[in-house]
Design an enzyme around this catalytic site. Structure first.
Site, mmCIF file in Angstrom:
data_model
loop_
_atom_site.group_PDB
_atom_site.id
_atom_site.type_symbol
_atom_site.label_atom_id
_atom_site.label_comp_id
_atom_site.label_asym_id
_atom_site.label_seq_id
_atom_site.Cartn_x
_atom_site.Cartn_y
_atom_site.Cartn_z
ATOM 1 N N CYS A 89 -6.623 7.963 -6.962
ATOM 2 C CA CYS A 89 -8.086 7.977 -6.995
ATOM 3 C C CYS A 89 -8.561 8.367 -8.396
ATOM 4 C CB CYS A 89 -8.641 8.872 -5.897
ATOM 5 S SG CYS A 89 -10.380 8.530 -5.509
ATOM 6 N N HIS A 177 -6.060 6.532 -0.881
ATOM 7 C CA HIS A 177 -5.442 7.814 -0.530
ATOM 8 C C HIS A 177 -4.330 7.635 0.503
ATOM 9 C CE1 HIS A 177 -8.199 10.475 -2.707
ATOM 10 N NE2 HIS A 177 -9.147 9.608 -2.404
ATOM 11 N N GLU A 179 -1.887 9.526 0.610
ATOM 12 C CA GLU A 179 -1.429 10.882 0.917
ATOM 13 C C GLU A 179 -2.240 11.551 2.020
ATOM 14 O OE1 GLU A 179 -4.937 11.793 -1.648
ATOM 15 O OE2 GLU A 179 -3.540 10.149 -1.330
#
Length: 252
Positions: A89, A177, A179
């Site tokens: 990001c 994202h 994660e």
């Protein structure tokens, strides 16, 4: 034992599921939390990988967040050292900026779940290729970047052309994202500043619709994320031993 440096900008935006992958591979983690220590001066010497996480600020905010200049210099140093770098990001935007690409406000924010469409190069890539041709990923960003000169575009969405790129053999920028887990997404949906950003975005989504989509999509994203992160960590270095994860799986 190899060591991975991590740049964090916001308590609500941690390593997420990537934390367990790094530890399971036997790497030590050194955090630089610029929210807590904005004057930190990280030195990438003697590290084997760099991960730059997301945050609510933007590359253009260097006058309000001087640590962004520090990060740009550290990323540049890591690239000179041919260190594996993963920007997520904001981290992807910082990596793009270091490589000379313009970073700017995007015409439409992406918040929630979007189909990631890999390019032919992306489908063949050793790291991102594990995601597949099309896969839903979680997004929360309002800026975008041009593809840096010499970089390879790996993915796009219908609403944002630049979603992932590789520079050289081991530097990656992911706008999305991978994660994130359900708990992290729920935390963002409950934070007043994030909720206000979602309302102001005017994209026809609210907390409940994103919550519903997360419930149905997160389980499919996480195995892809784990395999993708493991492939990136292969660039950092092979683990010294097999370690059992909380899930009961072992590392290669």
């Amino acid at each position: 034992m190899s060591r991975v440096m991590v740049f964090q900008h916001e308590a609500a935006e941690p390593l997420g599921t990537l934390h367990a992958r790094i530890r399971a591979r036997g790497h030590r983690i050194r955090f630089h939390n610029f929210q807590r220590q904005p004057d930190a001066q990280p030195n990438t010497d003697r590290y084997h990988g760099l991960v730059v996480l997301g945050g609510p600020m933007n590359v253009m905010d260097q006058h309000r967040h001087p640590h962004l200049k520090t990060e740009l210099l550290a990323i540049e140093a890591a690239l000179r050292q041919e260190m594996p770098v993963l920007g997520i990001c904001l981290g992807a935007q910082l990596l793009a900026a270091v490589l000379g690409a313009p970073v700017r406000r995007h015409s439409q924010q992406e918040i929630g779940w979007y189909d990631l469409i890999t390019t032919p190069d992306g489908r063949e890539d050793a790291v991102l290729g594990h995601v597949g041709d099309v896969a839903p990923v979680f997004q929360w960003h309002g800026c975008t970047y041009d593809l840096p000169a010499g970089a390879v575009q790996l993915a796009r969405t219908e609403t944002c052309e630049q979603q992932a790129f590789r520079y050289g053999q081991n530097a990656y920028g992911f706008q999305f994202h991978l994660e994130a887990d359900a708990a992290m997404i729920e935390r963002w949906l409950r934070l007043p500043a994030y909720r206000e950003e979602l309302r102001a975005a005017g994209i026809g989504r609210d907390e409940d619709s994103i919550r519903t989509a997360t419930h149905s999509l997160i389980a499919a994203m996480q195995p892809r994320a784990a395999t993708t992160f493991d492939a990136f960590l292969d660039l950092v270095g092979r683990p010294a031993r097999r370690i059992v994860l909380p899930s009961g799986h072992t590392t290669p």
